[in-house]
Design a protein around this motif. Structure first.
Motif, short mmCIF file in Angstrom:
data_model
loop_
_atom_site.label_atom_id
_atom_site.label_comp_id
_atom_site.label_asym_id
_atom_site.label_seq_id
_atom_site.Cartn_x
_atom_site.Cartn_y
_atom_site.Cartn_z
N ALA A 333 -32.99 27.67 -67.33
CA ALA A 333 -34.05 26.83 -67.32
C ALA A 333 -33.31 25.35 -67.21
O ALA A 333 -33.79 24.48 -66.52
CB ALA A 333 -34.99 26.53 -68.58
N PHE A 334 -32.35 25.07 -68.10
CA PHE A 334 -31.47 23.89 -68.07
C PHE A 334 -30.88 23.70 -66.75
O PHE A 334 -30.78 22.86 -66.06
CB PHE A 334 -30.60 23.98 -69.27
N LEU A 335 -30.29 24.78 -66.27
CA LEU A 335 -29.62 24.76 -65.06
C LEU A 335 -30.57 24.45 -63.87
O LEU A 335 -30.14 23.75 -62.90
CB LEU A 335 -28.78 26.37 -64.63
N LEU A 336 -31.81 25.22 -63.86
CA LEU A 336 -32.65 25.03 -62.56
C LEU A 336 -33.12 23.38 -62.75
O LEU A 336 -33.37 22.91 -61.87
CB LEU A 336 -33.50 25.89 -62.59
N HIS A 337 -33.26 23.16 -63.98
CA HIS A 337 -33.70 21.59 -64.21
C HIS A 337 -32.82 20.87 -63.57
O HIS A 337 -32.94 19.67 -62.69
CB HIS A 337 -34.01 21.31 -65.56
N GLY A 338 -31.38 20.98 -63.78
CA GLY A 338 -30.48 20.08 -63.37
C GLY A 338 -30.32 20.27 -61.85
O GLY A 338 -30.10 19.05 -60.90
N PHE A 339 -30.41 21.47 -61.31
CA PHE A 339 -30.20 21.45 -59.82
C PHE A 339 -31.32 21.06 -58.98
O PHE A 339 -31.16 20.45 -58.09
CB PHE A 339 -30.00 23.14 -59.42
N TYR A 340 -32.64 20.89 -59.44
CA TYR A 340 -33.36 20.32 -58.80
C TYR A 340 -33.54 18.78 -58.67
O TYR A 340 -33.77 18.39 -57.58
CB TYR A 340 -34.99 20.61 -59.89
N HIS A 341 -32.80 18.19 -59.88
CA HIS A 341 -32.43 16.91 -59.77
C HIS A 341 -31.33 16.46 -58.92
O HIS A 341 -30.83 15.24 -58.76
CB HIS A 341 -32.49 16.25 -60.92
N LEU A 342 -30.40 17.24 -58.15
CA LEU A 342 -29.21 17.05 -57.40
C LEU A 342 -29.74 16.84 -56.04
O LEU A 342 -30.42 17.26 -55.28
CB LEU A 342 -28.51 18.30 -57.55
N LYS A 343 -28.89 15.55 -55.48
CA LYS A 343 -29.05 15.30 -54.10
C LYS A 343 -28.72 16.57 -53.19
O LYS A 343 -27.62 17.26 -53.72
CB LYS A 343 -28.34 14.03 -54.05
N ASP A 344 -29.03 16.38 -52.08
CA ASP A 344 -28.32 17.46 -50.89
C ASP A 344 -27.00 17.05 -50.87
O ASP A 344 -26.18 18.05 -50.57
CB ASP A 344 -29.06 17.27 -49.70
N THR A 345 -26.20 15.80 -51.14
CA THR A 345 -24.91 15.72 -50.87
C THR A 345 -24.17 15.78 -52.37
O THR A 345 -23.07 15.26 -52.07
CB THR A 345 -24.70 14.15 -50.30
N GLY A 346 -24.87 15.96 -53.23
CA GLY A 346 -24.24 15.78 -54.57
C GLY A 346 -23.73 17.25 -55.06
O GLY A 346 -23.65 18.12 -54.48
N THR A 347 -22.94 17.03 -56.30
CA THR A 347 -22.53 18.19 -57.04
C THR A 347 -22.94 18.24 -58.49
O THR A 347 -23.05 17.23 -59.07
CB THR A 347 -21.01 17.96 -57.15
#
Length: 527
Positions: A333-347
């Motif tokens: 849940a934490f991982l998907l939350h963070g991934f949702y808020h990542l830019k297409d160009t981000g890491t």
């Protein structure tokens, strides 16, 4: 970083150490250092307003006199300039230096310090409730008002001996980081709530900044920010650190306040700081722009419980994966939350327990979906016992969006560390090896393997590192002839030693009692 400053600050904790746990007295010491810092900054700012910029400052007695004269002459003018330049104003009678003067004259009162805290907290959102966890009426400071007064007086005297500005660079911020780390070392399980070891922060920060070093402005997000240390580390890898914007959320109010202090002490102005005290998983944040970031960094609580309510299946953060992380393990849940808020160009870099790599059921479904979309870029296994509060081995998972392939780099760094008294420590060489291997993205025998999507698929999307990196080393074959000769030599040496011992016994003066002992000894050796 100044070792002298670190030692001075840590020594100040001696007054409180023994009265309460490290997880408690850290609030008093870090809060008072922060208040002293703001007070001393104000003294310097007023001096420069009167005399122009300078690298040499007179003693604080003179700085205080200049401020007091200006205050008595035109209080409103002084306050307006300070708020414009620094975003706050502390009245002369509430400055840390003034409290020290009162302490020397045995006139210091806790109510005056509390009043200073209260007045500062009213000066905008960045200071709101900042000192809420400093309980000046706690019986742990003393059983009555007088004893509590004496305790805080001693702390004020000790801290005021330290010149926070006599060192070059961003030393006070680094010293604050040092103190947070020292408190974490003594805080047991509670340490994980507020601190990620610097070595782990460095790995995540350096990797998430690769290819983005020149990006400005640079937006970083930590949804479980603790003391903010993991976010702040990005400053070492992004070239224009004055254009870094920090976005963070923290559930624990005490830790949230610590993060705010930490960012301010590192020179982050309020316009580049967007922090929230709240539950990351319960309701999404941020939802207003920007809501996606160049880097997402996380060290969430491991295998925490969460509601996993059905409503989250239609939540934009989780809906595309078809399953929710189980109630007893919120890691995904934490991982998907963070991934949702990542830019297409981000890491994104996140630290999690190894279970996320191989557990089945809902977690297996989510892991498969991430792999099919090519989201998982690398899996890095870290040594056990490198975190405060837990000895379990952990893994850093690196995620990206819109990759042109679906391979995954596996790095097994679990055996590279220096064993210290209470913890294992990642050395600079260990960290550099991880970064170098991540950048080269090549196989390294017994250390790293670049696995294709087909290989991972054939393993049923299990990412357990030993499936991909074989660290087993065969023992050298035993030389039977050499071993036999060694046994013969040892037996000969034993026989020779026995003979020498028996010879010495025969030379001893003989009495009735000793004769019995000698005869018994000879029988043992077969003579």
């Amino acid at each position: 970083m100044s070792t002298t400053l670190n030692n001075q600050l840590w020594a100040s904790a001696d007054i409180l150490r023994g009265k309460m746990d490290a997880s408690e007295y850290k609030n008093y010491l870090l809060g008072l250092i922060f208040y002293k810092y703001l007070s001393d900054v104000e003294l310097r700012e007023v001096y420069e307003q009167e005399n122009g910029q300078t690298i040499e400052f007179p003693e604080r007695e003179e700085q205080f006199k200049i401020l007091k004269d200006w205050y008595d002459e035109d209080k409103d003018d002084l306050e307006e300039i300070m708020r414009l330049q620094r975003g706050y104003f502390i009245a002369p009678e509430q400055l840390f230096y003034h409290f020290r003067q009162k302490a020397d004259a045995y006139e210091f009162r806790l109510v005056d310090l509390q009043s200073g805290f209260n007045d500062l907290e009213r000066q905008g959102e960045q200071f709101s409730n900042l000192f809420a966890d400093i309980d000046l009426n706690s019986t742990k400071l003393g059983s009555n008002d007088q004893q509590r007064n004496v305790t805080i007086t001693e702390v004020i005297k000790a801290l005021d001996e330290i010149d926070l500005f006599e060192h070059n660079g961003d030393v006070i911020g680094d010293a604050y980081e040092y103190l947070i780390g020292q408190f974490a070392a003594g805080a047991g399980k509670k340490a994980g709530e507020f601190y990620t070891p610097q070595a782990v922060s460095r790995i995540i920060s350096e990797i998430t900044s690769i290819g983005q070093e020149n990006r400005a402005p640079f937006h970083i997000y930590d949804p479980t920010m603790g003391s903010g240390s993991l976010m702040l580390n990005i400053r070492n890898y992004v070239h224009d650190k004055d254009k870094i914007h920090y976005h963070g959320q923290e559930l624990n109010t005490t830790t949230f306040n610590l993060a705010r202090m930490n960012l301010i002490l590192h020179g982050v102005d309020k316009n580049r700081m967007r922090l929230k005290n709240g539950d990351t998983l319960d309701s999404d944040w941020p939802t207003e722009e920007p809501h996606q970031f160049d880097a997402v960094v996380m060290n969430p609580p491991y295998s925490a419980k969460w509601s996993a309510a059905e409503k989250f299946l239609s939540d934009a953060r989780f809906e595309r994966y078809g399953k929710l992380a189980p109630k007893s393990k919120a890691d995904f849940a934490f991982l998907l939350h963070g991934f949702y808020h990542l830019k297409d160009t981000g890491t994104m870099g996140i630290v999690l327990p190894h279970g996320v790599l191989f557990r089945g059921a809902a977690e297996g479904v989510i892991r498969k979906a991430l792999l099919e979309m090519g989201a998982i870029d690398a899996v890095i296994g870290l040594p056990a016992n490198i975190f405060y509060g837990t000895s379990i081995p952990t893994t850093v998972i690196i995620l990206k969006k819109n990759r042109d392939n679906r391979d995954v780099l596996f790095i097994d760094a679990s055996n590279d560390f220096e064993k210290q008294k209470n913890q294992n420590m990642l050395r600079d060489s260990d960290i550099e090896k991880i970064i170098r291997t991540y950048k080269s993205r090549e196989n390294v025998e017994r250390y790293a393997h670049l696995a294709s999507f087909e290989e991972i698929e054939s393993n049923d999307f299990n990412l357990n590192i030993p499936r991909y990196v074989d660290t087993f080393e065969e023992e050298e074959p035993i030389d039977i002839i050499a071993l036999s000769q060694e046994i013969v030599d040892i037996n000969q040496e034993i026989s020779k030693t026995e003979q020498e011992f028996l010879s010495m016994l025969n030379q001893l003066a003989v009495t009735d009692e000793s004769r019995e002992i000698i005869e018994a000894t000879k029988r043992i050796f077969g003579e």
